[in-house]
Design a protein around this motif. Structure first.
Motif, short mmCIF file in Angstrom:
data_model
loop_
_atom_site.label_atom_id
_atom_site.label_comp_id
_atom_site.label_asym_id
_atom_site.label_seq_id
_atom_site.Cartn_x
_atom_site.Cartn_y
_atom_site.Cartn_z
N UNK A 153 9.28 9.97 -15.40
CA UNK A 153 8.91 9.83 -13.93
C UNK A 153 9.69 10.97 -13.45
N UNK A 154 8.80 11.80 -12.56
CA UNK A 154 9.44 12.99 -11.77
C UNK A 154 9.30 12.79 -10.50
N UNK A 155 10.31 13.17 -9.58
CA UNK A 155 10.32 13.16 -8.16
C UNK A 155 10.95 14.46 -7.59
N UNK A 156 10.83 14.62 -6.22
CA UNK A 156 10.85 15.78 -5.84
C UNK A 156 12.18 16.55 -5.77
N UNK A 157 13.32 15.56 -5.62
CA UNK A 157 14.66 15.77 -5.64
C UNK A 157 15.54 15.69 -6.76
N UNK A 158 16.71 16.17 -7.13
CA UNK A 158 17.51 15.99 -8.12
C UNK A 158 17.74 14.46 -8.28
N UNK A 159 17.78 13.85 -9.47
CA UNK A 159 18.22 12.49 -9.72
C UNK A 159 19.55 12.35 -10.01
N UNK A 160 20.27 11.65 -9.16
CA UNK A 160 21.77 11.42 -9.43
C UNK A 160 22.00 10.25 -10.10
N UNK A 161 21.12 9.23 -9.96
CA UNK A 161 21.35 7.84 -10.57
C UNK A 161 19.93 7.46 -10.90
N UNK A 162 19.47 6.61 -11.77
CA UNK A 162 18.45 5.95 -12.05
C UNK A 162 18.26 4.45 -12.78
N UNK A 163 17.78 3.59 -12.54
CA UNK A 163 17.87 2.29 -13.26
C UNK A 163 16.50 1.56 -13.42
N UNK A 164 16.43 0.99 -14.58
CA UNK A 164 15.26 0.27 -14.87
C UNK A 164 15.39 -1.15 -14.90
N UNK A 188 6.46 -5.48 -17.37
CA UNK A 188 6.38 -5.03 -16.15
C UNK A 188 7.66 -4.47 -15.65
N UNK A 189 8.02 -3.18 -15.46
CA UNK A 189 9.21 -2.56 -15.19
C UNK A 189 9.10 -1.84 -13.60
N UNK A 190 10.50 -1.93 -12.99
CA UNK A 190 10.52 -1.17 -11.98
C UNK A 190 11.62 -0.07 -12.10
N UNK A 191 11.46 1.04 -11.57
CA UNK A 191 12.20 2.08 -11.68
C UNK A 191 12.76 2.39 -10.14
N UNK A 192 14.08 2.35 -10.10
CA UNK A 192 14.90 2.73 -8.98
C UNK A 192 15.53 4.11 -9.15
N UNK A 193 15.34 4.92 -8.29
CA UNK A 193 15.84 6.29 -8.40
C UNK A 193 16.68 6.72 -7.11
N UNK A 194 17.93 7.18 -7.55
CA UNK A 194 19.12 7.56 -6.28
C UNK A 194 19.13 6.33 -5.36
N UNK A 195 19.32 5.25 -6.07
CA UNK A 195 19.28 4.04 -5.27
C UNK A 195 18.00 3.47 -4.29
N UNK A 196 17.12 3.89 -4.37
CA UNK A 196 15.87 3.64 -3.57
C UNK A 196 15.39 2.30 -4.18
N UNK A 197 15.63 1.05 -3.68
CA UNK A 197 15.26 -0.24 -4.16
C UNK A 197 14.11 -0.81 -3.57
N UNK A 256 17.65 16.78 -14.44
CA UNK A 256 17.28 17.34 -13.15
C UNK A 256 16.31 16.37 -12.22
N UNK A 257 15.15 16.76 -12.29
CA UNK A 257 14.39 16.03 -11.24
C UNK A 257 13.66 14.90 -11.89
N UNK A 258 13.97 14.69 -13.33
CA UNK A 258 13.15 13.71 -14.09
C UNK A 258 13.98 12.65 -14.75
N UNK A 259 13.15 11.39 -14.83
CA UNK A 259 13.90 10.42 -15.65
C UNK A 259 12.97 9.99 -16.78
N UNK A 260 13.46 9.96 -18.07
CA UNK A 260 12.75 9.59 -19.12
C UNK A 260 13.28 8.18 -19.97
#
Length: 472
Positions: free
Chosen positions: A97-108, A133-142, A121-125
């Motif tokens: 999962x790639x986003x526009x900004x640098x990823x500081x934290x990620x949660x599955x 059925x998963x939910x990906x939260x990046x940089x605290x965006x829930x 960098x900007x990618x979570x693998x």
């Protein structure tokens, strides 16, 4: 256009409607003119996966509740999450999962999936080893998160011209009339198909977009049914089931105007791997009303109103199981029975479910009883809750939904192996009977924990009309 150019053009069109994939995944292309999510880019086994938009409850609690209470304008209050879907053919599969900004934290989520992502960098693998059925939260965006639906391989795919098949192939389909499914019919919505339901402007009918009235009916596929264009001035359910022996598997239901999937007097129902997202008032996920022998499993539900709920308007209900579902509760209840309980409910089990988000003004787990039925033999077990505003409630009284002159009873309720990861934000456990003749009896709390610590008698608020509470 000459003959060669025409042939080339037809080949391009044909290729654009085909599925893409590898020997590990099957990915279905998005239909033309469907706006895709710009926040997330997803790939599975190196294959790009389209990310769709889903309107969900507003991040602002007051606006979510405004949407719930202001029915005519509830469509105006929302945020947008992303969702992507693919079929898992062989495992494991690397998902990025790639986003526009640098990823500081990620949660599955759910945490029970046991997936730890790798951030670069900007990618979570991360690796996926089975359908889920998963939910990906990046940089605290829930709130504006990414929902990832990993399906099993599709095996029950009918031929478009087979007898009794109502087939929607890839692309956009506009639907204003009601489609009724009768005995031995199959509704198939292919991957890459989008059915856009709208109001019936010809007859003004408020009948549901789909009605399952027959026996031995199937609703299958990997496509999407959407009610974005159905407005509340002429509301209609997305799908009502009042038949016998329904199998529903794999489809995505989005933006229902009112109740999304309603069982009304249905029997022998299996709802498997169905994904439901809704943001408007009364956009319940699955309402099991006066129905028997119902199995709901492997589903994902995120709606503004109740997620999975049992009701009895016109008859009894029983032998109902919801298991292995992932739930996101926006305003109302996650797993509940009520409010409308005018006939008896006997035998409901909510088990092995994850509530990954709960920001409601109601309760996570509840029996909400304001009529005269007897509710008995209810089990909430093996449930993992990330957060809760109000945890558990058994309640008998009158409310705005009351129709019966008498109150009812609640008997034999078990809460077993339930863990809440954080203390409830407002209220914990509440048991409130109506009077000595309309009481709550025989309630067991077995290994119910908050942050890993077992509850005690002191954690339960009960009035004088609750009898035989066991805490172990």
């Amino acid at each position: 256009m000459n003959r060669l150019s025409s042939l080339f053009y037809l080949i391009i069109i044909a290729l654009s409607s085909c599925s893409a994939g590898s020997n590990r995944v099957m990915v279905y292309p998005a239909p033309d003119n469907e706006p895709l999510n710009e926040q997330y880019h997803v790939s599975a086994d190196g294959v790009d996966v389209p990310v769709y938009n889903a309107k969900i409850g507003n991040a602002d609690k007051k606006l979510r509740e405004t949407a719930m209470d202001n029915h005519a304008n509830s469509h105006l209050y929302y945020d947008v999450a992303g969702f992507a879907s693919f079929d898992l053919l062989n495992s494991p599969v690397e998902v990025s999962v790639t986003v526009a900004q640098d990823v500081k934290q990620a949660k599955i989520l759910p945490a029970s999936a046991g997936i730890t992502p790798v951030v670069e960098g900007k990618k979570v693998s991360f690796k996926v080893e089975k359908p889920c059925n998963l939910t990906v939260e990046i940089n605290g965006e829930h709130v504006k998160s990414l929902h990832l639906f990993v399906n099993p391989e599709e095996t029950d795919k009918p031929s478009p011209d087979a007898p009794g098949v109502v087939y929607f192939g890839p692309g956009v389909h506009e639907l204003t009339e009601t489609i009724e499914l009768k005995d031995n019919q199959t509704l198939y919505i292919a991957g890459g198909a989008l059915i856009r339901c709208a109001n019936d402007t010809v007859t003004g009918s408020r009948t549901p977009s789909f009605v399952v009235s027959g026996s031995n009916v199937k609703v299958l596929g990997r496509g999407i049914i959407d009610q974005e264009n159905v407005h509340r001035l002429q509301p209609r359910n997305m799908m009502v089931v009042n038949g016998d022996k329904l199998l529903m598997n794999g489809v995505i239901l989005r933006n229902s105007c009112v109740w999304t999937l309603s069982l009304r007097g249905a029997q022998n129902i299996t709802i498997d791997n169905v994904k439901i997202m809704g943001h408007r008032a009364n956009s319940d996920g699955i309402d099991v009303c006066e129905s028997h022998n119902v199995l709901i499993e492997n589903c994902f539900i995120r709606t503004l109103d109740d997620l999975i709920v049992v009701k009895t308007f016109n008859g009894t209900a029983g032998n109902i199981t919801a298991r292995q579902c992932v739930l996101w509760n926006e305003v109302a209840h996650a797993l509940s029975i009520g409010a409308e309980l005018r006939y008896d409910v006997d035998g409901v089990t909510f088990t092995d479910c994850d509530i990954i988000g709960d920001h409601c003004r109601e309760w996570s787990l509840r029996i909400f009883h304001c009529d005269n039925g007897v509710v008995r033999n209810i089990r909430f077990e093996n449930i993992r809750i990330d957060e809760s505003v109000k945890f558990i409630s058994l309640w008998i009284n009158s409310s705005m939904w009351t129709k019966s002159a008498e109150r009812g009873h609640i008997e034999n309720v078990v809460f077993k192996d339930i863990n809440l990861n954080t203390p409830p934000a407002q209220r914990g456990i509440e048991l409130l009977g109506f009077d000595a003749d309309h009481a709550i009896r025989d309630v067991t709390f077995d290994n119910v924990t908050v942050q890993g610590k077992k509850i005690t008698d002191k954690d339960i608020t009960a009035n004088d009309f609750v009898y035989d509470i066991k805490v172990q």
